[in-house]
Write a protein that holds these residues in place. Structure first.
Motif, short mmCIF file in Angstrom:
data_model
loop_
_atom_site.label_atom_id
_atom_site.label_comp_id
_atom_site.label_asym_id
_atom_site.label_seq_id
_atom_site.Cartn_x
_atom_site.Cartn_y
_atom_site.Cartn_z
N ASN A 147 40.65 -114.58 -18.57
CA ASN A 147 41.18 -113.43 -18.78
C ASN A 147 41.26 -113.51 -20.51
O ASN A 147 41.65 -112.45 -21.15
CB ASN A 147 42.63 -113.27 -18.41
N CYS A 148 41.31 -114.73 -21.15
CA CYS A 148 41.47 -114.74 -22.59
C CYS A 148 40.29 -114.18 -23.20
O CYS A 148 39.29 -114.36 -23.03
CB CYS A 148 41.45 -116.25 -22.98
N LYS A 149 40.41 -113.31 -24.12
CA LYS A 149 39.52 -112.53 -25.08
C LYS A 149 39.51 -113.05 -26.68
O LYS A 149 38.64 -112.63 -27.24
CB LYS A 149 39.74 -111.01 -24.89
N THR B 169 37.88 -124.89 -25.71
CA THR B 169 37.20 -124.68 -27.04
C THR B 169 36.38 -123.67 -27.15
O THR B 169 35.87 -123.18 -28.33
CB THR B 169 36.02 -126.06 -27.03
N HIS B 170 36.29 -122.67 -26.07
CA HIS B 170 35.64 -121.35 -26.35
C HIS B 170 36.36 -120.33 -26.95
O HIS B 170 35.95 -119.09 -27.17
CB HIS B 170 34.84 -121.16 -25.12
N PHE B 171 37.68 -120.60 -27.03
CA PHE B 171 38.73 -119.19 -27.57
C PHE B 171 39.31 -119.58 -28.97
O PHE B 171 39.17 -120.85 -29.24
CB PHE B 171 39.54 -119.11 -26.62
N ASP B 172 39.65 -118.84 -29.53
CA ASP B 172 40.48 -119.24 -30.96
C ASP B 172 41.76 -118.47 -30.71
O ASP B 172 41.90 -117.19 -30.75
CB ASP B 172 39.74 -118.53 -32.00
N PHE B 173 42.81 -119.21 -30.37
CA PHE B 173 44.12 -118.71 -30.59
C PHE B 173 45.06 -120.00 -31.10
O PHE B 173 44.68 -120.87 -30.82
CB PHE B 173 44.86 -118.18 -29.21
N PRO B 174 46.32 -119.57 -31.72
CA PRO B 174 47.15 -120.58 -32.28
C PRO B 174 47.43 -121.73 -31.26
O PRO B 174 47.70 -121.38 -30.08
CB PRO B 174 48.35 -119.95 -32.88
N LEU B 175 47.81 -122.89 -31.80
CA LEU B 175 48.34 -123.97 -30.75
C LEU B 175 49.77 -123.31 -30.19
O LEU B 175 50.67 -122.63 -31.36
CB LEU B 175 48.66 -125.31 -31.58
N THR B 176 49.99 -123.16 -29.10
CA THR B 176 51.19 -122.60 -28.41
C THR B 176 52.07 -123.45 -27.31
O THR B 176 51.12 -123.92 -26.51
CB THR B 176 50.86 -121.20 -27.61
N ALA B 177 53.18 -123.57 -27.58
CA ALA B 177 53.96 -124.65 -26.59
C ALA B 177 54.29 -123.82 -25.19
O ALA B 177 54.40 -122.70 -25.36
CB ALA B 177 55.12 -125.01 -27.33
N ILE B 178 53.94 -124.45 -24.28
CA ILE B 178 54.43 -124.15 -23.00
C ILE B 178 55.67 -123.28 -22.80
O ILE B 178 55.91 -122.27 -22.31
CB ILE B 178 53.91 -124.87 -21.90
N ASP B 179 56.75 -123.99 -23.59
CA ASP B 179 58.13 -123.51 -23.48
C ASP B 179 58.10 -122.25 -24.11
O ASP B 179 59.14 -121.54 -24.13
CB ASP B 179 59.02 -124.57 -24.19
#
Length: 419
Positions: free
Chosen positions: A416-418, A369-379
């Motif tokens: 590490n997510c910025k 919840t504290h980040f903003d990045f697109p929904l990304t599949a683990i695959d």
């Protein structure tokens, strides 16, 4: 305190907004949310808006925060609860409060509590009903998954059987009996397999069906026939699309006896009727999958209801004891619901993900919840990692853990997510 949250205003009207939380009262708790897992129930709430049983009628003017499978950290405790809860503790919540007979629940009904937020106020109803649970595990995402795991635990406990001449109900699946999980390799089906193999009341035969070879293979790789055998369970994966007569094949696996317990994991009429047809005497059919249609129905054999004592139950969520059992089994390493997670995303991805959830393949979508990045599949981590070093490293970490999201991957993302 400022918070940022995905709020529901009406049918498919989800807005990620920043607003100020009021100062907590003496009977409330302030908390930071770290992870929230998106559930099909979120989609149903968004799809139905104010007509949903748990969503307030005035949601258009008093929006609620979506999300009920979350985990975080306690920041401030009101005076009433300071002897029981401590600042800095990890927590998760049992959303099915059953407070004074209402259906009100975090993630559906409240303006200041829901999983898709950076910060929340936990209202007194949660603590009054003993639904705020402290969590000692390493990974926040596992604490959040305790709620969906508890739904499966509750399902197994809700099954019941009788003995001839007695009206006493014996709760739980038949120990050493025949259990079938139909459409059983979706996220909740995987959880049911894991629980059936590792709980203290196991079936002797466990048959898991689906019509997708790739999904069946993934399930078999995660929950192996060999491990099940070590735990005293004969586990069989069956693609019913690939056999001429699915009913006959399912019955042959039991030697013609049928199944003492059947879980139906998808709201499909033909599947419910298949489940009914394979029940043994005193067989219990659990309709696990919640349908979106209020008029969903299927044909049942009432001759067998009368003469073979077959019966049906339905469960919608677990209770607090089920969540405690889930947390305890995870802490002992008996359950690993990491297999449920197939995507990760940031808070900004919530609206699109919730609205389109039925058309997004895979299992659980874990929101940080504290980040903003697109929904990304683990695959897709390896491909995304070609341009984003963060995902290149996450790809290495998930491969280290048999392709699964893990505490190690979560820790790396949080550090590490910025974005």
């Amino acid at each position: 305190m400022k918070t940022r949250a995905a709020r529901l205003y009406g049918v498919n009207d989800i807005r990620v907004e920043e607003f100020t939380l009021p100062k907590i009262k003496d009977d409330e708790i302030l908390a930071r949310v770290i992870t929230n897992s998106i559930c099909m129930s979120d989609h149903k709430a968004a799809d139905q808006g104010a007509s949903h049983k748990r969503v307030p009628k005035d949601v258009a003017t008093n929006p609620i925060i979506l999300g009920h499978e979350f985990c975080g950290e306690i920041l401030e405790v009101g005076k009433k609860w300071q002897a029981k809860f401590k600042v800095g503790s990890k927590f998760t919540i049992q959303p099915a409060l059953n407070y004074k007979g209402t259906l009100d629940a975090p993630g559906y009904s409240f303006p200041y509590i829901g999983g898709n937020a950076t910060h929340i106020i936990i209202p007194h109803q949660v603590m009054d009903m003993d639904c705020l649970l402290t969590y000692d595990g390493d990974a926040y995402f596992l604490g959040g998954l305790a709620e969906p795991v508890s739904c499966v635990v509750g399902t197994f406990h809700a099954m019941y059987h009788t003995k001839g001449g007695s009206y006493d109900h014996h709760m739980g699946i038949v120990e050493g009996g025949n259990l079938a999980i139909l459409a059983g390799v979706g996220p909740m089906g995987l959880c049911a397999i894991d629980y059936a193999v590792h709980c203290d009341r196991k079936p002797g035969l466990l048959v898991v069906t689906d019509i997708d070879d790739a999904r069946l293979k993934r399930a078999a790789d995660l929950y192996t026939v060999e491990d099940a055998k070590k735990n005293g369970v004969n586990l069989v994966y069956l693609n019913t699309k690939g056999v001429a007569d699915p009913l006959a094949t399912l019955m042959e696996l039991t030697g013609g006896k049928g199944y003492d317990d059947v879980l139906v994991m998808a709201p499909v009429k033909a599947l419910v009727e298949q489940a009914d047809a394979i029940l043994a005497k005193d067989g219990c059919l659990n309709f696990f999958a919640g349908p979106g249609r209020t008029d969903f129905s299927a044909t049942l054999n009432f001759y067998n209801v009368h003469y073979a004592s077959t019966h049906i139950v339905g469960t919608s969520g677990g209770n607090t004891d089920d969540m405690r059992e889930s947390l305890e089994m995870m802490s002992k390493g008996l359950l690993n619901p990491a297999a449920l997670v197939t995507h990760i995303g940031g808070l900004g991805a919530v609206g699109e993900t919730v609205i389109n959830l039925p058309s997004i393949p895979g299992g659980k979508k874990m929101i940080f919840t504290h980040f903003d990045f697109p929904l990304t599949a683990i695959d897709d981590f390896a491909e995304v990692g070609k341009t984003k070093p963060l995902f290149a490293e996450l790809d290495k970490l998930v491969k280290k853990h048999n392709g699964l999201w893990s505490a190690e991957a979560e820790a790396y993302l949080l550090a590490n997510c910025k974005e």
